[in-house]
Write a protein that holds these residues in place. Structure first.
Motif, PDB file in Angstrom:
ATOM      1  N   ARG A  37      -3.561   7.496  -3.307  1.00  0.00           N
ATOM      2  CA  ARG A  37      -4.901   7.286  -2.729  1.00  0.00           C
ATOM      3  C   ARG A  37      -5.812   6.588  -3.725  1.00  0.00           C
ATOM      4  NH1 ARG A  37      -9.244  10.052  -3.554  1.00  0.00           N
ATOM      5  NH2 ARG A  37      -8.132  11.879  -4.385  1.00  0.00           N
ATOM      6  N   ALA A  44       0.434  12.010  -3.665  1.00  0.00           N
ATOM      7  CA  ALA A  44      -0.481  11.608  -2.597  1.00  0.00           C
ATOM      8  C   ALA A  44      -1.833  11.220  -3.184  1.00  0.00           C
ATOM      9  CB  ALA A  44      -0.639  12.732  -1.584  1.00  0.00           C
ATOM     10  N   THR A  45      -2.300  11.983  -4.163  1.00  0.00           N
ATOM     11  CA  THR A  45      -3.577  11.678  -4.818  1.00  0.00           C
ATOM     12  C   THR A  45      -3.459  10.421  -5.663  1.00  0.00           C
ATOM     13  OG1 THR A  45      -4.120  14.033  -4.874  1.00  0.00           O
ATOM     14  CG2 THR A  45      -5.372  12.580  -6.330  1.00  0.00           C
ATOM     15  N   ASN A  55       0.796  -1.229   0.000  1.00  0.00           N
ATOM     16  CA  ASN A  55       0.000   0.000   0.000  1.00  0.00           C
ATOM     17  C   ASN A  55       0.830   1.282   0.000  1.00  0.00           C
ATOM     18  OD1 ASN A  55      -2.689  -0.718  -0.289  1.00  0.00           O
ATOM     19  ND2 ASN A  55      -2.915  -1.226   1.880  1.00  0.00           N
ATOM     20  N   GLU A  56       2.092   1.168  -0.309  1.00  0.00           N
ATOM     21  CA  GLU A  56       2.964   2.343  -0.385  1.00  0.00           C
ATOM     22  C   GLU A  56       3.308   2.627  -1.840  1.00  0.00           C
ATOM     23  OE1 GLU A  56       3.913   4.417   2.013  1.00  0.00           O
ATOM     24  OE2 GLU A  56       2.736   3.261   3.469  1.00  0.00           O
ATOM     25  N   ARG A 112      -4.848   2.952  -4.165  1.00  0.00           N
ATOM     26  CA  ARG A 112      -5.170   2.119  -2.995  1.00  0.00           C
ATOM     27  C   ARG A 112      -6.655   1.852  -2.862  1.00  0.00           C
ATOM     28  NH1 ARG A 112      -0.841   5.153  -0.732  1.00  0.00           N
ATOM     29  NH2 ARG A 112      -2.285   6.802  -0.095  1.00  0.00           N
ATOM     30  N   GLN A 113      -7.486   2.811  -3.249  1.00  0.00           N
ATOM     31  CA  GLN A 113      -8.917   2.667  -2.998  1.00  0.00           C
ATOM     32  C   GLN A 113      -9.657   1.927  -4.110  1.00  0.00           C
ATOM     33  OE1 GLN A 113     -10.280   6.722  -2.677  1.00  0.00           O
ATOM     34  NE2 GLN A 113     -10.643   6.943  -4.880  1.00  0.00           N
TER      35      GLN A 113
END
Length: 273
Positions: A212, A208-209, A133-134, A215-216
């Motif tokens: 995200r 960062a976006t 997840n990184e 990951r989602q």
């Protein structure tokens, strides 16, 4: 090479400013390519299209899984020759144009320890990996601002608004005489999800976006579309393209083929009854 179960998704949009989509991409498991053309209509779109045609040829003809880097370099060389020949023919016809393109490539190769990702890039189209997840940017931009950051002359925040942020230092193009792609070799376990994207994505949304969204979204098709749509919502100043690839696992059935894998994936994701 042992077959690897890969799920993938892709998305590409012209954006809100450009009139032509000069981006192009190829999804031909286990080979994936993104190209960002430069030079406008009849320049950049032709150059990126040549890249996709030549890598599709590589996919169709096959390659030695233990000589993946050599196969990529040979393909890029063919692209370079075709782009140069095209620009020369256009110049003789009285059409002065710039035809160039960035390239990001991901393909499976193999050594004595098994299958691995071979990643390659020219320009500022990027390659990311998601593991545990990184988010990690694997490729390094071939650009003026990247060189300035490496030299400590500007910060990441200053790079975002630098007047030369779109100046590329390496790419395929008629004016270039040599090819210097960067290569990266990753074990499959070190790259559970791979992202190839043009700077129309990363120039509009930050890491960062990107992380995200990756990951989602369990479905790689949703992830690719989510990234491109986020770039459009942030302004869509450039063509935006994303290809997302998930490594599901090694295939033990020797009769496995990618056509059957795609049908299986569509069924799992509800595309087929």
């Amino acid at each position: 090479m042992r077959a690897v179960d890969l799920h993938h998704g892709s998305s590409s949009e012209t954006g809100h400013v450009r009139k032509v989509n000069e981006d192009a991409f190829l999804v031909a498991p286990p080979l994936f390519v993104v190209a960002d053309g430069m030079g406008g209509h009849a320049g950049g779109d032709v150059a990126s299209g040549i890249v996709i045609e030549e890598f599709a040829r590589l996919s169709d003809e096959g390659y030695d899984s233990r000589e993946g880097a050599e196969a990529v370099v040979a393909t890029l060389t063919r692209c370079q020759v075709r782009i140069r020949d095209y620009a020369t023919a256009q110049a003789r016809a009285g059409h002065r144009l710039h035809a160039g393109t960035t390239v990001a490539v991901a393909l499976l190769v193999e050594d004595e320890r098994g299958p691995k990702w071979l990643l390659a890039n020219l320009g500022d189209s990027r390659i990311y990996r998601l593991v545990d997840n990184e988010l990690d940017q694997v490729s390094v931009d071939h650009s003026v601002v990247q060189e300035l950051m490496d030299a400590g002359e500007i910060t990441l925040a200053e790079a975002a608004d630098h007047p030369e942020r779109h100046v590329i230092t390496r790419a395929l193009g008629a004016a270039l005489d040599s090819l210097e792609p960067d290569f990266f070799l990753l074990p499959l376990a070190a790259a559970e999800r791979i992202l190839l994207c043009t700077d129309g994505v990363t120039g509009m949304i930050d890491d960062a976006t990107v992380g995200r969204i990756l990951r989602q979204s369990d479905d790689p098709r949703d992830a690719a579309d989510g990234l491109v749509q986020a770039a459009l919502m942030a302004g869509g100043h450039d063509n935006a393209t994303a290809v997302v690839v998930d490594v599901v696992g090694l295939v033990t059935d020797e009769s496995f083929d990618f056509v059957r894998q795609r049908e299986s994936l569509e069924t799992k994701l509800g595309a087929l009854p």
